[in-house]
Scaffold this active site. Structure first.
Site, mmCIF file in Angstrom:
data_model
loop_
_atom_site.group_PDB
_atom_site.id
_atom_site.type_symbol
_atom_site.label_atom_id
_atom_site.label_comp_id
_atom_site.label_asym_id
_atom_site.label_seq_id
_atom_site.Cartn_x
_atom_site.Cartn_y
_atom_site.Cartn_z
ATOM 1 N N ASP A 186 -2.874 2.229 -7.200
ATOM 2 C CA ASP A 186 -4.196 2.849 -7.272
ATOM 3 C C ASP A 186 -4.583 3.131 -8.714
ATOM 4 O OD1 ASP A 186 -3.980 2.765 -4.599
ATOM 5 O OD2 ASP A 186 -4.195 4.926 -4.257
ATOM 6 N N ALA A 187 -3.587 3.602 -9.487
ATOM 7 C CA ALA A 187 -3.878 3.984 -10.875
ATOM 8 C C ALA A 187 -4.291 2.755 -11.685
ATOM 9 C CB ALA A 187 -2.668 4.647 -11.498
ATOM 10 N N GLU A 188 -3.605 1.639 -11.438
ATOM 11 C CA GLU A 188 -3.958 0.425 -12.169
ATOM 12 C C GLU A 188 -5.360 -0.047 -11.768
ATOM 13 O OE1 GLU A 188 0.263 -1.824 -12.846
ATOM 14 O OE2 GLU A 188 -0.211 -1.133 -10.837
ATOM 15 N N TYR B 187 -13.045 17.500 7.111
ATOM 16 C CA TYR B 187 -13.484 18.299 5.970
ATOM 17 C C TYR B 187 -14.973 18.241 5.668
ATOM 18 C CZ TYR B 187 -12.759 13.674 3.913
ATOM 19 O OH TYR B 187 -12.770 12.326 3.664
ATOM 20 N N CYS C 104 34.899 -0.507 -3.161
ATOM 21 C CA CYS C 104 36.061 -1.045 -3.854
ATOM 22 C C CYS C 104 37.246 -0.207 -3.376
ATOM 23 C CB CYS C 104 35.878 -0.898 -5.364
ATOM 24 S SG CYS C 104 37.442 -1.076 -6.257
ATOM 25 N N GLU D 260 -9.965 12.598 7.499
ATOM 26 C CA GLU D 260 -9.032 11.679 6.862
ATOM 27 C C GLU D 260 -7.824 11.530 7.785
ATOM 28 O OE1 GLU D 260 -10.325 10.719 4.014
ATOM 29 O OE2 GLU D 260 -8.700 9.701 2.948
ATOM 30 N N LYS E 207 -6.835 16.267 -1.825
ATOM 31 C CA LYS E 207 -7.383 14.926 -1.621
ATOM 32 C C LYS E 207 -6.312 14.140 -0.888
ATOM 33 C CE LYS E 207 -9.472 11.058 -4.142
ATOM 34 N NZ LYS E 207 -8.957 10.118 -3.172
ATOM 35 N N CYS F 272 37.152 -4.235 -11.295
ATOM 36 C CA CYS F 272 38.589 -4.517 -11.212
ATOM 37 C C CYS F 272 38.885 -5.787 -10.421
ATOM 38 C CB CYS F 272 39.323 -3.343 -10.574
ATOM 39 S SG CYS F 272 38.946 -3.171 -8.824
ATOM 40 N N CYS G 214 34.922 -6.324 -6.597
ATOM 41 C CA CYS G 214 34.479 -5.217 -7.440
ATOM 42 C C CYS G 214 34.267 -5.732 -8.862
ATOM 43 C CB CYS G 214 35.520 -4.103 -7.443
ATOM 44 S SG CYS G 214 35.201 -2.859 -8.703
ATOM 45 N N GLU H 138 -9.874 21.548 -2.177
ATOM 46 C CA GLU H 138 -9.179 20.969 -1.029
ATOM 47 C C GLU H 138 -8.208 19.893 -1.506
ATOM 48 O OE1 GLU H 138 -12.188 19.366 1.615
ATOM 49 O OE2 GLU H 138 -13.477 21.121 1.308
ATOM 50 N N ASP I 32 -4.368 11.316 0.850
ATOM 51 C CA ASP I 32 -4.345 9.877 0.618
ATOM 52 C C ASP I 32 -4.210 9.155 1.954
ATOM 53 O OD1 ASP I 32 -4.438 7.569 -0.771
ATOM 54 O OD2 ASP I 32 -2.406 7.694 -1.577
ATOM 55 N N CYS J 199 41.249 1.278 -9.750
ATOM 56 C CA CYS J 199 40.087 0.622 -10.375
ATOM 57 C C CYS J 199 39.590 1.461 -11.558
ATOM 58 C CB CYS J 199 38.967 0.468 -9.343
ATOM 59 S SG CYS J 199 37.387 -0.003 -10.065
ATOM 60 N N SER K 14 -18.689 8.600 -1.637
ATOM 61 C CA SER K 14 -17.394 8.649 -2.297
ATOM 62 C C SER K 14 -17.423 9.792 -3.318
ATOM 63 C CB SER K 14 -17.173 7.290 -2.943
ATOM 64 O OG SER K 14 -15.968 7.268 -3.611
ATOM 65 N N LEU K 15 -16.456 9.833 -4.201
ATOM 66 C CA LEU K 15 -16.416 10.916 -5.178
ATOM 67 C C LEU K 15 -16.177 10.372 -6.573
ATOM 68 C CD1 LEU K 15 -14.096 13.576 -3.503
ATOM 69 C CD2 LEU K 15 -16.538 13.793 -3.920
ATOM 70 N N LYS L 135 -15.382 21.194 -4.618
ATOM 71 C CA LYS L 135 -16.743 21.127 -4.087
ATOM 72 C C LYS L 135 -17.467 22.427 -4.421
ATOM 73 C CE LYS L 135 -15.042 18.281 -0.327
ATOM 74 N NZ LYS L 135 -14.715 18.127 1.091
ATOM 75 N N LYS M 116 -7.683 13.629 -9.950
ATOM 76 C CA LYS M 116 -6.501 12.894 -9.477
ATOM 77 C C LYS M 116 -5.235 13.378 -10.177
ATOM 78 C CE LYS M 116 -8.000 8.659 -7.926
ATOM 79 N NZ LYS M 116 -7.268 7.761 -7.091
ATOM 80 N N ARG N 262 -14.782 3.846 7.482
ATOM 81 C CA ARG N 262 -15.840 3.992 6.496
ATOM 82 C C ARG N 262 -16.512 2.649 6.204
ATOM 83 N NH1 ARG N 262 -15.539 4.136 0.602
ATOM 84 N NH2 ARG N 262 -17.350 5.265 -0.132
#
Ligand code: IVH
Length: 673
Positions: free
Chosen positions: A31-33, A230, A431, A178, A115, A416, A413, A113, A117, A436, A80-81, A295, A319, A136
């Site tokens: 989401d951040a990207e 909400y 192992c 939501e 948010k 050893c 392993c 409130e 997800d 060992c 939306s917001l 709000k 966010k 939506r």
């Protein structure tokens, strides 16, 4: 690339990722990207208004609904917001409002409130009956998912109208909520999906979305979805309360589920404080929260401010820093633990998550790697949440180019070369070689650690070096180290050697309970070690005890009993014990020794960031001194240990009158007793 090309590129990327997110339920980036791309586009369009066109993603909302569900037009646009990411953004929002509001309206109140997800749903009630539930969609047209929504236990099928009771709903009412997948059920659910060979979801949000979009409502019914409401979208006859705070109360009174994690704030400073507290607690609640929504409490006033595009001016989402990012899995390495477990670990292309650069992450075990089909070279989703060690959530299989390699399960392993062993009923591989060197490093590390023999000046590098130099073959050798041979080692001057030897000598006075803990017997930590010796008296008596003797001890189960008996039966362990006995360590419990533990009988809760202790360290500090650490503040809590940015636990402790101490005071208490 010039600005025009960059804008076009961003638009294409955003369209593509929206499609992946909304239609396919299979996002390729976090989401951040995504927000980053969107914000860059907004910025460029603001600087170059002549380049804005109708087909830009900034000019429309969401995506087209998938075709299988009937389309429905919403009673009013589902807005939306605008999003902010910091307290500065919050102050900027307030400043903009200040310029728009008349002098009489400057004194604002707010509702804060979570948010959530999840997925927005739009619920229509006619004469008190739930008649239509929709997604939506693009904000104007959604999909009819009524039969799926009817399967949600918490969604009211009936609400009171003309009931003759005090409280009634309008004849026609459209509510927004939501839908989400509770976190505690997500892991178990995914596990079951994997066992059935069905789709594994990357996160609770995708699971909620996938569950709601089932064409067969019986499948949705089997998923533990729930919701919070909400907002009001439309209503006839009569007025709603003006205040958002009261509207939430009204929703609740009509029978809708409403989050109780809400607050009524009188100032921006108060909101800023709530925002900080939320960042601390977001991992403590049973649903995913990716920010807070602020709000204006006075809803008619908020509505009078209008919207910018589809973002109302009277509200803002703040966010939190993303806890999930995608990056490349460069390699999978194998670590050995002190019990011999061979654990896979991810080597990642460095990625910043929540202010920390992550290079390594756990992969839990090889079975999970196979189940999720994680391959070296994959783009993977990595999560780092709160105190949790970063872990690989799963691969983004759609980004493969064919060069990825499956992860090999080692049959030997790597430390050893002994063949690996499986324990029936366990997913791990082990192992099985007690000599060992890899295991020995971990065992020595544990033996000397603060929770065990607590040997001063004996760091983990010291252990590694002594093992590599052939001076340690088991933990018993620690007590036979020679001054002369230590002085031969690189970087070991007189002073360093003397300090090390003094630390080792002093540890011989540690009570038998610590020695028993330090032996590293499976399932025998500090608490169980005290139970065992409290009941049986000495390590020698324990060596003679049978499983039946041990399970009779309160708090000791059959698994622990079996593990203890098996440990003492092993010849090599008996030889080790003799070595430790000859060195002069304590084998018998001196019960008055641990009766006088400073924190005996006390329960602690820890909150916030402490100056020097990590969460694990403070827990250990308290537990080895006889105290208990619990996760939440209640009337049974004796002390709250509070650090910086302490959140709701601090409020709770204050309201209960619980004693509150900082790290320095905690250390003092340990000294005094
Ligand atoms: S208010 C005009 N409140 O966050 C009102 N949204 O863009 C707009 N969300 O798509 C929404 N929790 O799905 C609001 N307590 C909450 C929310 C919330 C989650 C979602 C909503 C919206 C997105 C913000």
């Amino acid at each position: 690339m010039d600005v025009e090309e960059r804008i076009e590129q961003l638009r294409e990327q955003i369209h593509f990722h929206r499609y992946r997110y909304y239609v396919k339920d299979a996002p390729l980036i976090s989401d951040a990207e995504f927000d980053g791309l969107y914000e860059e586009l907004l910025q460029l369009e603001a600087e170059h208004p002549e380049l804005v066109t109708d087909h830009s993603p900034t000019q429309r909302v969401g995506s087209e609904p998938v075709s299988a569900f009937e389309k429905v037009r919403h009673a009013a646009p589902i807005l939306s917001l605008a999003a902010g990411h910091s307290v500065e953004d919050l102050f900027a929002w307030r400043a903009r409002l200040g310029r728009l509001l008349s002098d009489d309206d400057q004194q604002l109140q707010y509702v804060v409130e979570p948010k959530i997800d999840g997925l927005t749903v739009v619920l229509t009630y006619e004469r008190g009956r739930f008649v239509l539930g929709a997604t939506r969609g693009n904000g104007r047209i959604g999909e009819n998912i009524t039969s799926n929504l009817r399967t949600l236990y918490e969604l009211p099928q009936r609400i009171p109208v003309d009931s003759g009771m005090e409280l009634d709903a309008p004849d026609y009412l459209v509510v927004r909520g939501e839908v989400f997948f509770p976190l505690d059920r997500f892991e178990t659910f995914n596990q079951a999906q994997a066992e059935a060979g069905a789709h594994i979801y990357m996160n609770p949000r995708n699971a909620a979305s996938g569950s709601l979009r089932q064409l067969d409502a019986r499948i949705t019914a089997a998923r533990p979805l729930t919701l919070y409401c909400y907002d009001f979208i439309a209503w006839d006859d009569g007025e709603l309360p003006d205040s958002q705070w009261q509207r939430l109360q009204y929703l609740h009174d009509l029978g809708f589920p409403v989050s109780s994690d809400i607050s009524h704030c009188q100032s921006i400073d108060e909101i800023a404080k709530a925002y900080e507290q939320w960042q601390q607690r977001r991992n403590e609640i049973n649903y995913e929260v990716d920010g807070i929504v602020i709000k204006i409490d006075d809803q008619p006033l908020a509505a009078s401010l209008g919207a910018v595009g589809n973002e109302p001016r009277g509200a803002i989402a703040l966010k939190f820093a993303a806890q999930e990012k995608t990056t490349k899995l460069l390699d999978v390495v194998v670590n050995v633990g002190r019990t011999g477990i061979l654990a896979p670990a991810a080597v990642l292309a460095p990625v910043e998550i929540g202010g920390v650069v992550v290079r390594n992450a756990t992969l839990h075990n090889f079975e999970e790697i196979a189940r999720k089909d994680i391959r070296v070279g994959d783009t993977v989703v990595v999560k780092r949440a709160g105190d949790v060690i970063p872990y690989v959530v799963g691969p983004v299989a759609d980004l493969r180019d064919g060069s990825e390699r499956p992860v090999q399960i080692p049959d030997r392993c790597p430390f050893c070369n002994a063949p690996v062993m499986r324990v029936p009923g366990e997913v791990g591989i082990y192992c099985d070689n007690p000599s060992c060197p890899g295991q020995l490093v971990r065992r020595v590390e544990y033996f000397v650690s603060r929770g065990a023999m607590d040997i001063d000046n004996f760091g983990s590098q010291t252990g590694e070096l002594l093992i590599a130099e052939g001076l340690l073959h088991d933990v018993g050798d620690i007590y036979y180290l020679q001054r002369d041979s230590l002085l031969q080692l690189e970087g070991f001057q007189e002073k360093k050697v003397d300090n090390l030897l003094a630390g080792i000598e002093a540890s011989k006075q540690q009570p038998a309970e610590r020695l028993l803990t330090a032996l590293g017997i499976r399932f025998v930590g500090w608490v169980v070690a005290r139970l065992l010796l409290g009941a049986i008296g000495s390590i020698d008596a324990l060596a003679q005890a049978s499983e039946e003797d041990l399970v009779r001890i309160e708090g000791v189960g059959p698994q622990t009993a079996a593990s203890v008996v098996a440990w003492f039966r092993d010849e090599r362990h008996r030889a080790l014990l003799e070595k430790l006995r000859v060195a002069g360590l304590k084998f018998a419990s001196e019960s008055e020794g641990f009766g006088a533990q400073p924190f005996n009988g006390l329960t602690f809760v820890v909150t916030g960031t402490l100056p020097t202790f990590s969460r694990d360290e403070v827990k250990e500090f308290i537990e080895v001194r006889g105290g208990k650490v619990s996760g939440s503040v209640s009337s049974r809590t004796d002390y709250l240990v509070a650090g910086e940015s302490a959140g709701s636990k601090l409020d709770k402790a204050r309201s209960l009158g619980t004693k509150i101490v900082d790290e320095a005071k905690l250390r003092e208490m340990a000294q005094e007793a």
